[in-house]
Write an enzyme that holds these catalytic residues in place. Structure first.
Site, PDB file in Angstrom:
ATOM      1  N   HIS A  30       0.873  -1.187   0.000  1.00  0.00           N
ATOM      2  CA  HIS A  30       0.000   0.000   0.000  1.00  0.00           C
ATOM      3  C   HIS A  30       0.906   1.233   0.000  1.00  0.00           C
ATOM      4  O   HIS A  30       1.742   1.392  -0.899  1.00  0.00           O
ATOM      5  CB  HIS A  30      -0.934  -0.098   1.210  1.00  0.00           C
ATOM      6  CG  HIS A  30      -2.018   0.929   1.293  1.00  0.00           C
ATOM      7  ND1 HIS A  30      -2.459   1.666   0.216  1.00  0.00           N
ATOM      8  CD2 HIS A  30      -2.773   1.355   2.363  1.00  0.00           C
ATOM      9  CE1 HIS A  30      -3.419   2.491   0.624  1.00  0.00           C
ATOM     10  NE2 HIS A  30      -3.626   2.332   1.897  1.00  0.00           N
TER      11      HIS A  30
ATOM     12  N   ASP B  74       2.379   5.508  -6.697  1.00  0.00           N
ATOM     13  CA  ASP B  74       3.665   5.414  -6.007  1.00  0.00           C
ATOM     14  C   ASP B  74       4.852   5.339  -6.952  1.00  0.00           C
ATOM     15  O   ASP B  74       5.995   5.496  -6.523  1.00  0.00           O
ATOM     16  CB  ASP B  74       3.666   4.184  -5.081  1.00  0.00           C
ATOM     17  CG  ASP B  74       2.758   4.390  -3.897  1.00  0.00           C
ATOM     18  OD1 ASP B  74       2.652   5.537  -3.437  1.00  0.00           O
ATOM     19  OD2 ASP B  74       2.140   3.411  -3.437  1.00  0.00           O
TER      20      ASP B  74
ATOM     21  N   HIS C 273      -2.644  -2.357  -9.544  1.00  0.00           N
ATOM     22  CA  HIS C 273      -3.626  -1.758  -8.644  1.00  0.00           C
ATOM     23  C   HIS C 273      -4.871  -2.630  -8.642  1.00  0.00           C
ATOM     24  O   HIS C 273      -5.237  -3.195  -9.664  1.00  0.00           O
ATOM     25  CB  HIS C 273      -3.986  -0.338  -9.109  1.00  0.00           C
ATOM     26  CG  HIS C 273      -4.593   0.481  -8.030  1.00  0.00           C
ATOM     27  ND1 HIS C 273      -5.925   0.434  -7.729  1.00  0.00           N
ATOM     28  CD2 HIS C 273      -4.036   1.347  -7.148  1.00  0.00           C
ATOM     29  CE1 HIS C 273      -6.167   1.242  -6.712  1.00  0.00           C
ATOM     30  NE2 HIS C 273      -5.046   1.802  -6.344  1.00  0.00           N
TER      31      HIS C 273
HETATM   32  N1  ACO Z   1       4.708  -6.883 -10.178  1.00  0.00           N
HETATM   33  C1  ACO Z   1       4.610  -8.106 -10.751  1.00  0.00           C
HETATM   34  N2  ACO Z   1       3.463  -8.806 -10.824  1.00  0.00           N
HETATM   35  C2  ACO Z   1       2.377  -8.240 -10.297  1.00  0.00           C
HETATM   36  C3  ACO Z   1       2.393  -6.967  -9.690  1.00  0.00           C
HETATM   37  C4  ACO Z   1       3.619  -6.280  -9.665  1.00  0.00           C
HETATM   38  N3  ACO Z   1       3.697  -5.071  -9.099  1.00  0.00           N
HETATM   39  N4  ACO Z   1       1.165  -6.647  -9.244  1.00  0.00           N
HETATM   40  C5  ACO Z   1       0.383  -7.683  -9.541  1.00  0.00           C
HETATM   41  N5  ACO Z   1       1.106  -8.647 -10.188  1.00  0.00           N
HETATM   42  C6  ACO Z   1       0.601  -9.919 -10.745  1.00  0.00           C
HETATM   43  C7  ACO Z   1       0.377 -10.942  -9.636  1.00  0.00           C
HETATM   44  O1  ACO Z   1       1.527 -11.764  -9.463  1.00  0.00           O
HETATM   45  C8  ACO Z   1      -0.793 -11.719 -10.202  1.00  0.00           C
HETATM   46  O2  ACO Z   1      -0.318 -12.583 -11.219  1.00  0.00           O
HETATM   47  P1  ACO Z   1      -0.867 -14.112 -11.291  1.00  0.00           P
HETATM   48  O3  ACO Z   1      -2.358 -13.972 -11.481  1.00  0.00           O
HETATM   49  O4  ACO Z   1      -0.147 -14.733 -12.414  1.00  0.00           O
HETATM   50  O5  ACO Z   1      -0.528 -14.723  -9.956  1.00  0.00           O
HETATM   51  C9  ACO Z   1      -1.628 -10.660 -10.916  1.00  0.00           C
HETATM   52  O6  ACO Z   1      -0.692  -9.643 -11.299  1.00  0.00           O
HETATM   53  C10 ACO Z   1      -2.722 -10.044 -10.039  1.00  0.00           C
HETATM   54  O7  ACO Z   1      -2.093  -9.501  -8.879  1.00  0.00           O
HETATM   55  P2  ACO Z   1      -2.709  -9.526  -7.433  1.00  0.00           P
HETATM   56  O8  ACO Z   1      -1.594  -9.514  -6.442  1.00  0.00           O
HETATM   57  O9  ACO Z   1      -3.721 -10.619  -7.326  1.00  0.00           O
HETATM   58  O10 ACO Z   1      -3.473  -8.124  -7.433  1.00  0.00           O
HETATM   59  P3  ACO Z   1      -4.080  -7.416  -6.172  1.00  0.00           P
HETATM   60  O11 ACO Z   1      -5.190  -6.585  -6.678  1.00  0.00           O
HETATM   61  O12 ACO Z   1      -4.396  -8.391  -5.086  1.00  0.00           O
HETATM   62  O13 ACO Z   1      -2.891  -6.505  -5.621  1.00  0.00           O
HETATM   63  C11 ACO Z   1      -1.350  -4.708  -5.516  1.00  0.00           C
HETATM   64  C12 ACO Z   1      -2.741  -5.155  -5.970  1.00  0.00           C
HETATM   65  C13 ACO Z   1      -1.137  -5.075  -4.041  1.00  0.00           C
HETATM   66  C14 ACO Z   1      -1.268  -3.192  -5.644  1.00  0.00           C
HETATM   67  C15 ACO Z   1      -0.273  -5.384  -6.386  1.00  0.00           C
HETATM   68  O14 ACO Z   1      -0.445  -5.003  -7.738  1.00  0.00           O
HETATM   69  C16 ACO Z   1       1.148  -5.068  -5.916  1.00  0.00           C
HETATM   70  O15 ACO Z   1       1.665  -5.766  -5.029  1.00  0.00           O
HETATM   71  N6  ACO Z   1       1.794  -4.019  -6.511  1.00  0.00           N
HETATM   72  C17 ACO Z   1       3.131  -3.612  -6.073  1.00  0.00           C
HETATM   73  C18 ACO Z   1       3.035  -2.792  -4.804  1.00  0.00           C
HETATM   74  C19 ACO Z   1       2.479  -1.415  -5.070  1.00  0.00           C
HETATM   75  O16 ACO Z   1       2.905  -0.701  -5.968  1.00  0.00           O
HETATM   76  N7  ACO Z   1       1.540  -1.010  -4.207  1.00  0.00           N
HETATM   77  C20 ACO Z   1       0.934   0.342  -4.271  1.00  0.00           C
HETATM   78  C21 ACO Z   1      -0.471   0.246  -4.750  1.00  0.00           C
HETATM   79  S1  ACO Z   1      -1.194   1.841  -4.885  1.00  0.00           S
HETATM   80  C22 ACO Z   1      -1.458   2.314  -3.296  1.00  0.00           C
HETATM   81  O17 ACO Z   1      -1.761   1.518  -2.449  1.00  0.00           O
HETATM   82  C23 ACO Z   1      -1.295   3.673  -2.962  1.00  0.00           C
END
Ligand code: ACO
Length: 454
Positions: free
Chosen positions: A286, A381, A325
């Site tokens: 987050h 971010d 996201h």
């Molecule tokens: N890098 C690589 N792969 C990713 C990323 C990433 N940043 N984000 C998602 N994925 C992939 C996952 O591995 C998953 O792949 P799969 O289906 O083959 O297993 C798919 O994309 C879906 O991802 P989830 O984790 O299920 O998505 P979720 O909606 O639960 O999570 C989150 C969203 C936490 C933001 C995620 O994208 C992440 O961890 N991003 C990196 C951290 C980040 O930048 N957070 C800030 C978000 S904005 C904010 O809060 C202000």
């Protein structure tokens, strides 16, 4: 139930599910319990269906939704977010317009009260916020002394907000709307002072008292960076700080706001509620992601390493921080505004050397099927950290800056759910553990559980 046909599809848990297509002009859904043949029609209202109706048909059967990906937990009139269309509006006003024309305190007023203030209302509001910027001196001078000298500023801030409530005996009187507003003003006013105190402590620098002649962003920048009354921020730096605060001010039911709403639903006071929100924000998935983006860019180190890094992300060795996201699946409108704002800042501060790596990373990721197929785009971010760094903030302060911006949003949600008399948050679970069994005396236990204790 006429004109139905069935098809079999796979859900994310690889179980076969049956979906039905019903041609109808009704804004409703029909659910049938195939064990009994009983059906229920549930109207679709404002894009949602009422779970109370589901409970009537299916008592004891819970809608299983880990991470609340498909669950609406609130009816809110604060922020509208359409992830498919990349829309973000506070109380109906597009974020793009507010970023250009508004101030942070005006946006805070809008989030809390629902309307833009008149000049007179804004003057009173600004005056109230300015009046409350100081911390009780006993608190300020002793607060962080109990912490290790290199404690992360976000840990300091989170503890500081919790401790602050002890100075105001009336905080628990949350049923009184006037008292709620008084605490909201206090928190919006004191968060920058607490944050700056955390920063100065972590640097071993003397505290700078708030200058109440300054506007909100300038006051904060001066408390952070001033040494011996010599610091005056460049107007472009103040502008960037203002935009960053506005863009972070609310984001509907995100993780930290949900934490605030859950804690607030128990009728906790607003300081404890904001403490919970800060704690949720700190995590790297987050608000903690902005700090991790900079650390990731530093680790990549050079333009030529970008391709290798992307491959390691695809092998799931790393996450591409600042990407992806839960709601935005095309672009994050805040990231678009920040990418432009970054160039304005760099014109004054000099280009951030990590920018080229970030741009290349974005370009490579957006052309790669791994990211395209998962609809992963830069989020707020990805660029905010580069700007914060160019403004002179260390990476450990980035999430603190996010918390400053988000405070009015957390408080607007806390206030809204109290006005609406929302129920206490208490989800259900699917129990997946052992059935009842009898206690086994220790000398009769045969199975050893690998619990990591040696
Ligand atoms: N890098 C690589 N792969 C990713 C990323 C990433 N940043 N984000 C998602 N994925 C992939 C996952 O591995 C998953 O792949 P799969 O289906 O083959 O297993 C798919 O994309 C879906 O991802 P989830 O984790 O299920 O998505 P979720 O909606 O639960 O999570 C989150 C969203 C936490 C933001 C995620 O994208 C992440 O961890 N991003 C990196 C951290 C980040 O930048 N957070 C800030 C978000 S904005 C904010 O809060 C202000």
């Amino acid at each position: 139930m006429n004109e139905k046909h069935s098809s079999t599809s796979k859900n994310p848990h690889n179980q076969n599910t049956t979906t039905h297509t019903k041609k109808s002009t009704d804004d409703s859904i029909t659910i049938t319990d195939n064990r009994t043949g009983n059906s229920i029609d549930i109207p679709i209202t404002k894009g949602g269906v009422d779970a109370a109706e589901w409970r009537k048909l299916l008592p004891g059967i819970w809608f299983h939704d880990p991470g609340f990906a498909t669950t609406s937990a609130a009816c809110s009139s604060i922020t509208e977010l359409d992830g498919e269309a990349g829309i973000l509006r506070y109380r109906g006003y597009p974020i793009e317009q507010l970023a250009v024309h508004s101030t942070f305190t005006e946006v805070a007023y809008l989030l809390i009260y629902g309307e833009l203030p008149t000049q007179k209302q804004l003057d009173i509001w600004n005056n109230q916020i300015t009046y409350h910027t100081f911390l009780h001196e006993t608190f300020r001078s002793n607060l962080y002394r109990a912490f290790h000298y290199d404690a992360h500023p976000m840990r300091l801030l989170t503890s500081g907000v919790a401790g602050l409530s002890s100075f105001y005996p009336e905080v628990s009187d949350i049923k009184d709307p006037d008292n709620r507003i008084r605490q909201i003003v206090r928190l919006i006013a004191k968060m920058p002072t607490l944050a700056a105190a955390a920063y100065r402590f972590s640097k071993g620098l003397p505290f700078v008292f708030p200058d109440n002649n300054d506007d909100y962003p300038t006051r904060f920048l001066r408390m952070i960076f001033d040494i011996g009354h010599t610091y005056t921020p460049h107007p472009a730096v103040v502008r960037a700080m203002r935009i960053l605060l506005i863009l972070h001010a609310d984001h509907e039911q995100n993780c930290s706001t949900t934490a605030a709403r859950v804690v607030g639903s128990s009728l906790a006071d607003p300081y404890i509620t904001v403490t919970a929100a800060c704690a949720a924000l700190y995590g790297p998935r987050h608000g903690g992601a902005n700090e991790k983006v900079i650390r990731m860019l530093r680790r990549i180190g050079s333009f030529s390493e970008v391709d290798n890094f992307i491959e390691s992300v695809k092998r799931r060795e790393f996450r591409l921080m600042g990407f992806g996201h839960r709601v935005y699946k095309n672009y994050d409108p805040r990231a678009t505004i920040l990418k432009e704002a970054a160039h304005d800042v760099f014109a004054v501060t000099g280009k951030n050397p990590l920018l080229d790596i970030a741009l290349k990373l974005e370009e490579v990721a957006l052309a790669d099927d791994y990211f395209i197929s998962r609809r992963l785009y830069p989020n707020v971010d990805f660029y905010s950290g580069l700007i914060y760094q160019s403004l002179g903030f260390p990476a450990s302060m980035f999430t603190v800056l996010f918390a400053l911006g988000r405070t009015p949003g957390w408080l607007a949600h806390w206030n809204e759910q109290l006005v609406l008399n929302a129920r206490i948050a208490r989800p259900r679970q699917i129990y997946d553990g052992p059935q009842q069994r009898d206690y086994i005396p220790i000398d009769k236990r045969s199975t050893e559980t690998d619990n990591g204790i040696e």
